[in-house]
Design a protein around this motif. Structure first.
Motif, PDB file in Angstrom:
ATOM      1  N   LYS A  45      11.314 -55.300 -33.509  1.00 51.93           N
ATOM      2  CA  LYS A  45      10.966 -56.663 -33.141  1.00 51.93           C
ATOM      3  C   LYS A  45      10.741 -56.769 -31.636  1.00 51.93           C
ATOM      4  CE  LYS A  45      13.335 -58.863 -37.017  1.00 51.93           C
ATOM      5  NZ  LYS A  45      14.352 -59.868 -37.432  1.00 51.93           N
ATOM      6  N   GLN A  50       3.423 -66.190 -33.753  1.00 50.97           N
ATOM      7  CA  GLN A  50       3.840 -65.067 -34.582  1.00 50.97           C
ATOM      8  C   GLN A  50       2.710 -64.045 -34.646  1.00 50.97           C
ATOM      9  OE1 GLN A  50       7.018 -64.853 -35.630  1.00 50.97           O
ATOM     10  NE2 GLN A  50       7.281 -66.822 -34.554  1.00 50.97           N
ATOM     11  N   ASP A  93       6.147 -63.410 -30.744  1.00 48.34           N
ATOM     12  CA  ASP A  93       7.059 -62.543 -31.484  1.00 48.34           C
ATOM     13  C   ASP A  93       6.214 -61.633 -32.362  1.00 48.34           C
ATOM     14  OD1 ASP A  93       9.318 -63.720 -30.401  1.00 48.34           O
ATOM     15  OD2 ASP A  93       9.578 -65.140 -32.056  1.00 48.34           O
ATOM     16  N   GLU A  94       6.514 -60.347 -32.334  1.00 53.03           N
ATOM     17  CA  GLU A  94       5.739 -59.369 -33.100  1.00 53.03           C
ATOM     18  C   GLU A  94       6.696 -58.309 -33.633  1.00 53.03           C
ATOM     19  OE1 GLU A  94       3.442 -58.409 -35.064  1.00 53.03           O
ATOM     20  OE2 GLU A  94       1.709 -58.350 -33.714  1.00 53.03           O
ATOM     21  N   THR A  95       6.396 -57.782 -34.809  1.00 49.95           N
ATOM     22  CA  THR A  95       7.150 -56.674 -35.377  1.00 49.95           C
ATOM     23  C   THR A  95       6.203 -55.507 -35.595  1.00 49.95           C
ATOM     24  OG1 THR A  95       8.700 -58.170 -36.494  1.00 49.95           O
ATOM     25  CG2 THR A  95       8.617 -55.892 -37.269  1.00 49.95           C
ATOM     26  N   TYR A 139       5.304 -67.744 -25.784  1.00 49.76           N
ATOM     27  CA  TYR A 139       5.883 -66.495 -26.261  1.00 49.76           C
ATOM     28  C   TYR A 139       5.052 -65.964 -27.423  1.00 49.76           C
ATOM     29  CZ  TYR A 139      10.436 -67.884 -24.154  1.00 49.76           C
ATOM     30  OH  TYR A 139      11.450 -68.263 -23.321  1.00 49.76           O
ATOM     31  N   ASP A 165      15.986 -67.601 -22.889  1.00 51.13           N
ATOM     32  CA  ASP A 165      14.904 -68.051 -23.769  1.00 51.13           C
ATOM     33  C   ASP A 165      15.017 -69.548 -23.999  1.00 51.13           C
ATOM     34  OD1 ASP A 165      14.175 -65.467 -23.940  1.00 51.13           O
ATOM     35  OD2 ASP A 165      14.893 -65.129 -25.984  1.00 51.13           O
ATOM     36  N   ARG A 184      13.634 -56.761 -28.853  1.00 50.07           N
ATOM     37  CA  ARG A 184      14.737 -57.692 -29.080  1.00 50.07           C
ATOM     38  C   ARG A 184      15.966 -56.936 -29.574  1.00 50.07           C
ATOM     39  NH1 ARG A 184      12.826 -63.437 -31.420  1.00 50.07           N
ATOM     40  NH2 ARG A 184      14.860 -63.893 -30.535  1.00 50.07           N
ATOM     41  N   LYS A 217       9.439 -59.185 -28.253  1.00 50.52           N
ATOM     42  CA  LYS A 217       9.219 -60.534 -27.721  1.00 50.52           C
ATOM     43  C   LYS A 217       8.452 -60.389 -26.423  1.00 50.52           C
ATOM     44  CE  LYS A 217      11.415 -65.025 -27.326  1.00 50.52           C
ATOM     45  NZ  LYS A 217      10.940 -65.459 -28.644  1.00 50.52           N
ATOM     46  N   THR A 268       5.792 -70.741 -29.429  1.00 49.53           N
ATOM     47  CA  THR A 268       5.948 -69.354 -29.852  1.00 49.53           C
ATOM     48  C   THR A 268       4.935 -69.033 -30.940  1.00 49.53           C
ATOM     49  OG1 THR A 268       8.316 -69.335 -29.333  1.00 49.53           O
ATOM     50  CG2 THR A 268       7.515 -67.650 -30.849  1.00 49.53           C
TER      51      THR A 268
END
Length: 339
Positions: A189, A293, A182-184, A180, A338, A210, A191, A291
């Protein structure tokens, strides 16, 4: 999560991303983009169809005339008729309608036969064996592209129903979760799930916001990827994209998960085209999902993105609230939660 579907052996490893079908009315722009900027081999079939090649397979990208300005079909190359019949049996078992492609459709795609059936977001899925190998020498600006056992690259799709899309490709192709991200971005946000069907780190990426059922991307795919053989090829294509006046979406950078060096150009139809180099190859004996980041270790800086661009994406996302996303529930099941 990665077990074979009930009723048959796994087809994992026998599946490879084979070709994409793009519907567009911008043939002149696409010819310049694919042949002169990216550097692929180009062939006009007739007034309404043209193809690009990466290797000896007759077709890797089929462009047909039409208004969609989008990818409308994905072709999956299966190693043998056993895997082909296994997937055909899954479609019958789950009650998914499928039809054999016509001889004309098969010839356009450079395959002996194919089976067509519905896919998520209205992207038709096609399976085939025995691609036709062209006797014509390649004439392209690139020295080569990585295909073979890894397939020709990957597709990234945004969705409001990521678990159902994951379930679809798991049940259809025994796709395995690689990792995975995860990014903002601008406070939103994201995924992203990365699914593999062979040694390539991923052939399918599934992106979602998300906590919000929004899809900010107009096209059915967000981007597609092909892999350069050499770093020089990547650099030269990047330069040609700029010199020929095509829009760059993201500058050169390196991803956190597959470590691929790449850039993203904007195609004449609006979705993005990633040219990459040297992603890692998965070792099935040792790999464990994790995961990451952020999408990039460095680079991949947005190019030419303005407040107007952001507003357009917001409007697209808002419109997606009133639009029912196409799913194929027979194969998607309840989806996969998930990890």
């Amino acid at each position: 999560m990665n077990a074979p579907v009930p009723g048959g052996p796994s087809v994992f490893g026998d599946v490879h991303l084979g070709y994409l079908v793009i519907e567009t009315n911008r043939f002149a722009d696409w010819r310049r983009f694919g042949r002169d900027a990216i550097g692929m081999h180009h062939e006009d079939l007739d007034a309404d169809h043209m193809r690009f090649r990466l290797d000896q397979q007759e077709c890797r990208f089929l462009l047909r005339r039409g208004p969609a300005e989008d990818v409308v079909a994905i072709g999956w190359h299966l190693d043998d008729h056993t895997a082909y019949e296994q997937i055909a049996a899954r479609l019958r078992t789950h009650g998914v309608p499928a039809r054999a492609g016509t001889s004309e459709e098969a010839a356009q795609r450079g395959v002996e036969r194919l089976l067509r059936f519905p896919g998520p977001k209205g992207i038709t899925q096609e399976i085939y064996t025995a691609p036709v190998q062209s006797a014509e020498s390649l004439h392209m600006l690139s020295s080569g592209w990585v295909t073979g056992d890894s397939g020709m690259g990957h597709v990234a799709i945004t969705t409001t129903k990521p678990a159902l899309m994951h379930g679809y490709f798991n049940n259809l192709l025994d796709a395995r979760l690689t990792d995975y991200i995860d990014e903002t971005i601008s406070g939103i946000k994201l995924k992203i799930r990365f699914l593999r069907v062979n040694e390539r780190h991923h052939s399918i990426a599934i992106g979602s916001i998300r906590g919000l059922p929004l899809d900010p991307i107009r096209t059915r795919i967000q981007h597609l990827n092909i892999q350069s053989t050499t770093l020089d090829d990547l650099a030269h294509s990047y330069q040609r994209v700029h010199e020929l006046g095509f829009h760059m979406a993201l500058s050169v950078g390196q991803h956190t998960n597959d470590k691929e060096l790449s850039y993203y150009a904007r195609t004449p139809s609006g979705f993005e085209w990633e040219v990459g180099w040297n992603p890692l190859v998965i070792d099935e004996n040792t790999w464990q999902p994790s995961t990451h980041q952020g999408i990039s270790i460095w680079g991949h800086t947005p190019v030419g993105r303005t407040i107007i661009t952001k507003l357009d994406q917001f409007r697209t996302g808002a419109r997606s609230l009133a639009r029912q996303e196409i799913v194929v529930r027979q194969l998607s099941g309840a989806g996969l939660a998930d990890i």
